[in-house]
Design an enzyme around this catalytic site. Structure first.
Site, PDB file in Angstrom:
ATOM      1  N   GLU A 204       0.891  -1.168   0.000  1.00  9.64           N
ATOM      2  CA  GLU A 204       0.000   0.000   0.000  1.00  9.64           C
ATOM      3  C   GLU A 204       0.924   1.212   0.000  1.00  9.64           C
ATOM      4  OE1 GLU A 204      -1.866   2.869   0.347  1.00  9.64           O
ATOM      5  OE2 GLU A 204      -2.257   2.522   2.485  1.00  9.64           O
TER       6      GLU A 204
ATOM      7  N   CYS B  91      -2.212   8.980   2.275  1.00  4.64           N
ATOM      8  CA  CYS B  91      -1.866   8.450   0.948  1.00  4.64           C
ATOM      9  C   CYS B  91      -2.955   8.755  -0.074  1.00  4.64           C
ATOM     10  CB  CYS B  91      -1.568   6.965   1.026  1.00  4.64           C
ATOM     11  SG  CYS B  91      -2.889   6.013   1.759  1.00  4.64           S
TER      12      CYS B  91
END
Ligand code: NAD
Length: 480
Positions: free
Chosen positions: A251, A285
């Site tokens: 991720e 993110c």
């Protein structure tokens, strides 16, 4: 407030200092002052954690799915009970406002609940045989001990995604949590221990990240890697995992495009996007970053967005009036300054903000930059901070081209009243997640993950437990 605690390692059922007694300092990003120490694991500690994980896996993988579910649900309940105490720890070590810390902790409890439930649904299946006396069984079994690497921007929720999925499926896990923010992940681990998780099933390490990953990933006992962090580090870890034939979930970073069509509700778009942009001081993110606004809506959107920016109140996260905390560490301040300097030297205009604030802590002004061109570093590298990059575009074709220009593909945002445009964006924006006309990402029950340089694998939804399971096939012919 109670004193900030030093954080030890949790290995094989006990909180321990590092075997060689080494520690690393922990800094409050709102003041820049050292507030405590975290144990720095060495070889002896890592080896002990691997032994525990091997032992823990042998036992935990044989515990029934319902019992595993009960332990995880109990850990979630304990997190909820302890939210006020843990939120203060998180704010002091990470910087985010208390209200955001609370939201993260309560959201993590919901993530754990979801993953616990999904563990009970890790069904195999029977495949219809070609002969009547044959049974064809598809088994889904836990993959083995996991090494999880979680980041400092969400010290609990990113760890919870890894712990929940590993434990729900019957895996043991060694968590290498962030050295910058060690006390809140330790509180998460304590919730699991208090919930009755056997001590060898979950270990918690801190130290020098590269030393721990390069020791754990090749270790034959470790069968699965999960990493959340930058694309650069993710590439290294994924390559190492590949060399040792370990499955991995990555991720990684993003550079989220935001397409605002001329027909969008600009009041709604500006309000939602500003709230999202400055959450966690932009260290997210999926933070909206490259705003691509159709020309007729450009001035209206920019004005509205700037008026929301002027209402952002940076400050110490413990102050109830603060709406944006400091950056989590010094290196983010200098990284963002460098990106903005590069952009302005190439002709970009800082509409508001643009620099460090005050002379204590790691505060950065909420910032809006315009006059951008694709050759600027900031249009290619994730700013990972409170910076919105706003560009007019001629039409949706141009917006799509710019949105898909980078190899990142984590989150994307769009605002339009047109069903036709929305459908087109759904089909053509290249990203792991797209949210149209609202902020709808990162719920426990929906997939969470990227494509391209943003990584692979999902840490949300029904997909989240897949990477922790192996599929095995057994065919059995009954003989009399
Ligand atoms: P960094 O690249 O040094 O580290 C990123 C994360 O990876 C940190 O948590 C760090 O502890 C860990 N890490 C670094 N080297 C490692 C290694 N060899 N083995 C295992 N873990 C390792 O950057 P940083 O200054 O800490 O953070 C800034 C960048 O990181 C941002 O640009 C952003 O892209 C990325 N980041 C992304 C996320 C995310 O949620 N995807 C979270 C945190 C940081």
């Amino acid at each position: 407030m109670s004193a900030y605690p030093d954080t030890r390692l949790f290995i094989d059922g006990a909180w321990r200092p590092a075997d060689d007694g080494q520690t690393l300092p922990v800094v409050n990003p709102a003041t820049g002052l050292v507030i405590g120490q975290v144990a720095r694991a060495g070889e002896a500690d890592i080896a002990r954690a691997v032994d525990a994980a091997r032992k823990g896996f042998a036992a935990w993988s044989r515990v029934g799915a319902f019992e595993r579910y009960n332990v995880i649900r109990q850990a979630a309940s304990l997190l909820r009970e302890r939210v006020d105490t843990i939120a203060r720890l998180m704010t002091v070590e990470q910087g985010k406002p208390l209200v955001e810390a609370r939201t993260e902790i309560l959201g993590s409890a919901d993530i754990l609940d979801w993953l616990a439930e999904e563990g009970r649904r890790a069904y195999g299946r029977l495949v219809p045989p070609r002969a009547p006396d044959v049974t064809q069984m598809v088994l889904r079994t836990p993959i083995g001990p996991v090494a999880g690497f979680s980041p400092w921007n969400f010290p609990i929720s990113q760890a919870a995604r890894k712990l929940g999925a590993a434990l729900a499926t019957g895996c043991s896990i060694i968590l290498k949590a962030p050295e910058e923010t060690p006390a809140s992940p330790a509180a998460l681990v304590q919730a699991f221990i208090d919930a009755g998780l056997p001590g060898d099933v979950l270990s918690l390490l801190y130290g020098v990240p590269a030393e721990i990953s390069s020791r754990l990933i090749p270790d034959p006992a470790i069968r699965k890697i999960s990493f959340t962090g930058s694309t650069a580090v993710g590439r290294e870890l994924a390559a190492m995992a590949g060399r040792h034939m370990k499955r991995s979930t990555m991720e990684l970073g993003g550079h989220a495009p935001v397409i605002v069509a001329a027909d969008a509700d600009l009041d709604q778009a500006a309000a939602l996007l500003a709230a999202s942009k400055f959450r966690n001081a932009g260290q997210v993110c999926v933070s909206p970053t490259r705003f691509l606004v159709e020309r007729p809506a450009y001035d209206g959107f920019l004005d509205r967005f700037l008026s929301h920016v002027s209402a952002v109140k940076p400050g110490d996260g413990l102050d109830a009036t603060t709406t944006m905390g400091p950056l989590a560490h010094e290196r983010r301040v200098s990284a963002i300054e460098t990106l903005i300097d590069n952009a302005t030297s190439l002709g970009a205009r800082v509409e508001t903000g643009g620099g460090r604030m005050g002379n204590a802590g790691y505060f950065f002004q909420p910032t809006v930059v315009t006059g951008l061109t694709p050759d600027m570093q900031i249009m290619n590298e994730e700013p990972f901070g409170p910076v919105a990059l706003i560009t007019p575009v001629e039409d949706i074709d141009t917006a799509l081209k710019e949105a898909n220009r980078l190899d990142y593909g984590l989150a994307a945002y769009a605002f339009t009243r047109s069903g036709v445009t929305a459908t087109r964006l759904r089909d053509e924006v290249r990203s792991g997640m797209l949210t149209i006309n609202h902020l709808g990402l990162a719920l426990p029950e929906t997939p969470f993950g990227g494509i391209g340089d943003s990584g692979y694998g999902s840490e949300g939804g029904a997909e989240a437990i897949e990477p922790y399971l192996e599929t095995r096939f057994v065919t059995h012919k009954t003989v009399l």
